[in-house]
Design a protein around this motif. Structure first.
Motif, PDB file in Angstrom:
ATOM      1  N   ALA A   1       0.840  -1.206   0.000  1.00 35.06           N
ATOM      2  CA  ALA A   1       0.000   0.000   0.000  1.00 35.06           C
ATOM      3  C   ALA A   1       0.878   1.261   0.000  1.00 35.06           C
ATOM      4  CB  ALA A   1      -0.913  -0.016   1.211  1.00 35.06           C
ATOM      5  N   ASN A   2       2.113   1.136   0.543  1.00 36.38           N
ATOM      6  CA  ASN A   2       2.960   2.334   0.651  1.00 36.38           C
ATOM      7  C   ASN A   2       3.697   2.686  -0.648  1.00 36.38           C
ATOM      8  OD1 ASN A   2       4.652   0.126   0.817  1.00 36.38           O
ATOM      9  ND2 ASN A   2       6.118   1.151   2.157  1.00 36.38           N
ATOM     10  N   VAL A   3       3.553   1.848  -1.680  1.00 41.21           N
ATOM     11  CA  VAL A   3       4.122   2.215  -2.986  1.00 41.21           C
ATOM     12  C   VAL A   3       2.957   2.567  -3.911  1.00 41.21           C
ATOM     13  CG1 VAL A   3       5.504   1.428  -4.963  1.00 41.21           C
ATOM     14  CG2 VAL A   3       6.077   0.643  -2.660  1.00 41.21           C
ATOM     15  N   PRO A   4       2.760   3.853  -4.212  1.00 37.23           N
ATOM     16  CA  PRO A   4       1.623   4.222  -5.057  1.00 37.23           C
ATOM     17  C   PRO A   4       1.823   3.777  -6.516  1.00 37.23           C
ATOM     18  CG  PRO A   4       2.804   6.182  -4.260  1.00 37.23           C
ATOM     19  CD  PRO A   4       3.535   4.993  -3.741  1.00 37.23           C
ATOM     20  N   TRP A   5       0.723   3.726  -7.256  1.00 36.71           N
ATOM     21  CA  TRP A   5       0.769   3.284  -8.659  1.00 36.71           C
ATOM     22  C   TRP A   5       1.822   4.040  -9.440  1.00 36.71           C
ATOM     23  CZ3 TRP A   5      -0.958  -0.648 -11.445  1.00 36.71           C
ATOM     24  CH2 TRP A   5      -2.025  -1.403 -10.985  1.00 36.71           C
ATOM     25  N   ALA A   6       1.826   5.382  -9.276  1.00 37.32           N
ATOM     26  CA  ALA A   6       2.703   6.222 -10.097  1.00 37.32           C
ATOM     27  C   ALA A   6       4.171   5.841  -9.865  1.00 37.32           C
ATOM     28  CB  ALA A   6       2.481   7.683  -9.760  1.00 37.32           C
TER      29      ALA A   6
END
Ligand SMILES: C[S@@+](CC[C@H](N)C(=O)[O-])C[C@H]1O[C@@H](n2cnc3c(N)ncnc32)[C@H](O)[C@@H]1O
Length: 335
Positions: free
Chosen positions: A277-282
């Motif tokens: 969850a802490n790595v966003p898509w972008a």
């Protein structure tokens, strides 16, 4: 909190149960399905609860908040619901309490007498589940759509499944007719489990290789050997300590993809999935793209990997969709 749910008995659990039943997700012999996902389907105490059904056995997860007793309270609530729901056919249930920090303890038995050994369930393929003495039952139900995709697309491929855990994606590729599947994981015990899963599905041992080892050791080794695969699967955990040092999705995604691209054959399929969850898509996108650019490679995006409908999240909180990934096909030409 229990009182509140006692007054409106099991409304949220029942609602979640009913739609899955109507959708046919509980049908068939020994179903494996997430029957409740609190972040999207629950409120109050139930917001931090997930319930997985493995035939007549249930694995309840509670992400504990400030109050230590919440886990057991939530577990009791779920068990009472399952007892009241005839179609649940409840035989046994365990509860895994995940503390805010640190490693959870072993699952606690909260109903019946779960079998000590592994037992078989059916999803996209058959899998062995273990409820006692583990931190996870052995099948990630959020990857059901990916297993489904692999069964439909893997015909004749050579597949490298890294971070394979109990090999469910290997089994799916095998069932899809893959010519050969290499299953690689750091943990010797889960590689053994993956091999059992492969055999359970009556897949031939001639089409499989099972390796216990570090991805960061094996990818360079495959490169040195000149090995290329039609499909490479990357599904790392958020953080791990390997033989070759630590890995974290927030820091090392590019490095991992640079190595994986070296063993991907022409028009090869790269399946890249993370559950952070802490790595966003972008951020995820830019790391993968930057690795592809550095290798001078272009991809076609075939499909986005996302949580299935049995893991609904609040629409207003898009960041809660922790599972993210792509299925990409390498273009032959370099960019
Ligand atoms: C998220 S699970 C993978 C789930 C799996 N792909 C599935 O769908 O069932 C992550 C796995 O990566 C393995 N792992 C972690 N670090 C590793 C490394 N450096 N090399 C190989 N495997 C690793 C862990 O042992 C664990 O089984």
């Amino acid at each position: 909190m229990v009182k509140k749910h006692g007054m409106i008995p099991f409304t949220e659990l029942k609602r979640a149960w009913n739609w899955r039943q109507r959708a046919g997700l509980m049908a068939g012999k020994a179903p494996a399905v997430r029957v409740f996902y609190g972040p999207g389907e629950g409120s109050g105490l139930l917001e931090r609860v997930a319930v997985d059904r493995f035939d007549q056995h249930y694995w309840i997860t509670v992400w504990e908040g400030e109050h230590e007793h919440q886990g057991r309270e939530a577990g009791a609530l779920v068990v009472n619901f399952l007892k009241s729901e005839q179609s649940a056919a409840l035989d046994s249930a365990v509860l895994l309490v995940r503390p805010e920090k640190g490693v959870p303890g072993d699952p606690l038995v909260v109903h019946g007498a779960p079998s000590v050994g592994r037992f078989e369930v059916n999803e996209i393929g058959s899998y062995l589940i273990q409820l006692l003495g583990v931190k996870h039952p052995g099948l990630f139900l959020d990857h059901r759509p990916l297993r489904d995709w692999l069964v439909r697309h893997s015909s004749d491929w050579t597949v490298l499944n890294t971070f394979a855990y109990t090999g469910s994606l290997s089994v799916a590729a095998g069932l899809g007719g893959a010519a050969h599947v290499t299953t690689l994981d750091l943990s010797k015990s889960v590689v053994g489990w993956a091999e059992e899963n492969w055999k359970l599905n009556k897949l031939s041992s001639d089409r499989a290789r099972f390796l216990a080892g570090d991805v960061f050791e094996w990818l360079p080794r495959f490169k040195r050997e000149g090995r290329k695969f039609d499909c490479v699967i990357l599904d790392p955990p958020s953080f791990s300590r390997g033989v070759k040092g630590n890995f974290s999705t927030s820091k090392d995604l590019k490095k991992l993809h640079l190595m994986a691209l070296e063993v991907l054959g022409g028009e090869g399929i790269l399946i890249s999935s993370i559950n952070s969850a802490n790595v966003p898509w972008a951020r995820f996108e830019s790391e993968v793209l930057s690795a592809a650019r550095e290798r001078g490679l272009g991809f076609e995006l075939l499909q986005r990997i996302d949580l299935p409908d049995t893991f609904p999240t609040p629409f207003e909180k898009p960041d809660e969709r922790y599972l993210k990934g792509w299925i990409l096909r390498l273009r032959t030409q370099r960019i």
